[in-house]
Design an enzyme around this catalytic site. Structure first.
Site, PDB file in Angstrom:
ATOM      1  N   TRP A  79       0.842  -1.207   0.000  1.00  0.00           N
ATOM      2  CA  TRP A  79       0.000   0.000   0.000  1.00  0.00           C
ATOM      3  C   TRP A  79       0.866   1.242   0.000  1.00  0.00           C
ATOM      4  CZ3 TRP A  79      -4.097  -1.437  -2.038  1.00  0.00           C
ATOM      5  CH2 TRP A  79      -4.773  -2.594  -1.657  1.00  0.00           C
ATOM      6  N   ASP A  96      -2.085   6.991   6.079  1.00  0.00           N
ATOM      7  CA  ASP A  96      -3.084   6.042   5.580  1.00  0.00           C
ATOM      8  C   ASP A  96      -3.427   5.139   6.755  1.00  0.00           C
ATOM      9  OD1 ASP A  96      -4.515   3.961   4.497  1.00  0.00           O
ATOM     10  OD2 ASP A  96      -3.047   3.433   2.954  1.00  0.00           O
ATOM     11  N   LYS A 138     -12.388  -1.906   6.151  1.00  0.00           N
ATOM     12  CA  LYS A 138     -11.654  -2.727   7.111  1.00  0.00           C
ATOM     13  C   LYS A 138     -12.253  -2.584   8.509  1.00  0.00           C
ATOM     14  CE  LYS A 138      -8.588  -3.253   3.704  1.00  0.00           C
ATOM     15  NZ  LYS A 138      -7.729  -2.366   2.911  1.00  0.00           N
TER      16      LYS A 138
HETATM   17  C1  LIG Z   1      -7.068  -1.884   1.841  1.00  0.00           C
HETATM   18  C2  LIG Z   1      -6.065  -0.826   1.960  1.00  0.00           C
HETATM   19  C3  LIG Z   1      -5.902   0.162   0.976  1.00  0.00           C
HETATM   20  C4  LIG Z   1      -6.706   0.167  -0.321  1.00  0.00           C
HETATM   21  O1  LIG Z   1      -7.991   0.545  -0.109  1.00  0.00           O
HETATM   22  P1  LIG Z   1      -9.025   0.661  -1.346  1.00  0.00           P
HETATM   23  O2  LIG Z   1     -10.237   1.178  -0.656  1.00  0.00           O
HETATM   24  O3  LIG Z   1      -9.187  -0.716  -1.911  1.00  0.00           O
HETATM   25  O4  LIG Z   1      -8.454   1.606  -2.327  1.00  0.00           O
HETATM   26  C5  LIG Z   1      -4.965   1.144   1.177  1.00  0.00           C
HETATM   27  N1  LIG Z   1      -4.197   1.161   2.285  1.00  0.00           N
HETATM   28  C6  LIG Z   1      -4.320   0.229   3.249  1.00  0.00           C
HETATM   29  C7  LIG Z   1      -3.467   0.309   4.458  1.00  0.00           C
HETATM   30  C8  LIG Z   1      -5.252  -0.794   3.116  1.00  0.00           C
HETATM   31  O5  LIG Z   1      -5.372  -1.729   4.070  1.00  0.00           O
END
Ligand SMILES: *Cc1c(COP(=O)(O)O)cnc(C)c1O
Length: 358
Positions: A101, A167, A191
């Site tokens: 990511w 993030d 998540k």
């Molecule tokens: C799942 C995830 C993403 C991607 O998210 P999307 O909504 O599929 O774009 C980005 N960063 C982290 C840390 C993630 O767990």
């Protein structure tokens, strides 16, 4: 209704609280006056009330101080990889490379300006959080607080001399955080916050409006702030699930309580991995995530991997396959995963050990 004997450890979309799913089901049938939430205009006052309430609860639950804005956008966390760089990078930014990511965020930023990677743990397939020194002459520093795929986590709010961007897709709402240490936080919902479709962005207002480039309208944070996240149609149903998740967290006792529960779940599971002769984790102990618990089999037992998957499945345990870039297993124990589910997994690991070691 989900069978009680199913334990879902999926990494994302992940388990949602029963209360949240029930409330959403109700809103799908009848949100207001027999009208489904799926068919109501986002301009009606009934919906605007939900938007406002979601923002207010977010502020309250996360203890967000004055000077910050909250917006809800589509496009996932992946779109934020680009929007962050577009809106905040004048010339150069630094990034911490802690996995796929983070690398994707770096790749997008590299299209916008100069990126300096100030730490990487790629040498050991991202099983630890690298050391780093934050330079003071960059536009911002970007981190991924929880590395969903590898099970590492930065669990304290770090000090940064330049604007800190995080993030938090897979650990937002898992513990109280000191928002004032961050200039921008983003997290896709699927998540730990609700159903896929919406990304939550918390922005310190004063960092905006400082870049020289012309930002395309749809990618401009200021446009979305000005329009209360309704410049275009928002992901209504996912925002509704975030609203219900916040209610559920409040009812449970807030983030301090959530943190205790999460730490207890993680403690129990890691203790079993450390004890069990068949399993181990390659993640550095001090960097272990309390959200995604990654584990593999001891070399000697590697050939039992499929057997364990099958055995776990027979016992109602789903979603524990590790990411394809890591292999092994990953149990995601987000807020909504109950301690009973964790006990069920532990029992399964113990019983499996008994079956194979005499
Ligand atoms: C799942 C995830 C993403 C991607 O998210 P999307 O909504 O599929 O774009 C980005 N960063 C982290 C840390 C993630 O767990």
């Amino acid at each position: 209704m989900r069978s009680k004997s199913i334990h879902n450890f999926s990494a994302g979309p992940g388990t949602m609280a029963k209360e949240v799913i029930e409330a959403t089901e109700k809103a799908i049938n009848n949100f207001w006056n027999g009208v489904s939430i799926l068919e109501i205009s986002h301009r009606t006052k009934e919906w605007i009330k939900v938007m406002k309430e979601t923002k207010r609860m977010m502020k309250e639950v996360m203890d967000i101080p004055e000077g910050y804005e909250i917006i809800f956008l589509g496009g996932g966390a992946s779109l934020q990889f680009l929007m962050v760089a577009m809106n905040l990078m004048n010339k150069k930014a630094c990034y911490l490379d802690t996995g796929i990511w983070a690398s994707k965020a770096i790749k997008e930023a590299e299209n916008i300006g100069e990126v300096k990677i100030i730490g990487t743990s790629k040498d050991k397939n991202y099983t630890y959080i690298p050391e780093y020194q934050i330079p003071s002459d960059y536009d911002y520093f970007h981190i991924t607080t929880n590395n969903t795929i590898y099970g590492t986590e930065i669990r304290e709010d770090i000090e940064s001399p330049i604007p800190l961007v995080a993030d938090m897709s897979s650990d937002i709402l898992s513990r109280p955080i000191d928002i004032s240490k961050y200039s921008l936080i983003y997290a896709s919902a699927q998540k730990n916050c609700g159903a896929a479709g919406v990304t939550i962005i918390i922005i310190k207002k004063e960092i905006l409006g400082k870049v020289n480039r012309k930002i395309p309208t749809i990618l401009d944070y200021q446009v979305h702030i000005l329009n209360d996240s309704m410049y275009n149609t928002p992901p209504v149903i996912s925002i509704f699930t975030v609203n219900q998740t916040l209610k559920y967290i409040k009812k449970l006792g807030g983030l301090e309580k959530i943190k205790q529960l999460n730490e207890e779940k993680a403690r129990l599971l890691y203790a079993e991995i450390d004890r069990n002769k068949i399993f181990k984790t390659t993640v550095l102990k001090k960097d272990r995530s309390i959200m995604n618990v990654c584990f593999v089999m001891e070399d000697h037992y590697n050939q039992l991997e499929n057997d364990f998957s099958e055995y776990a499945f027979q016992n109602g345990i789903i979603g524990i396959k590790g990411h394809r870039s890591v292999g092994g297993f990953r149990a995601s124990i987000y807020n909504a995963v109950t301690i009973d589910s964790v006990h069920a997994l532990i029992k399964c690991m113990r019983d499996f050990e008994q079956l194979h070691i005499h």
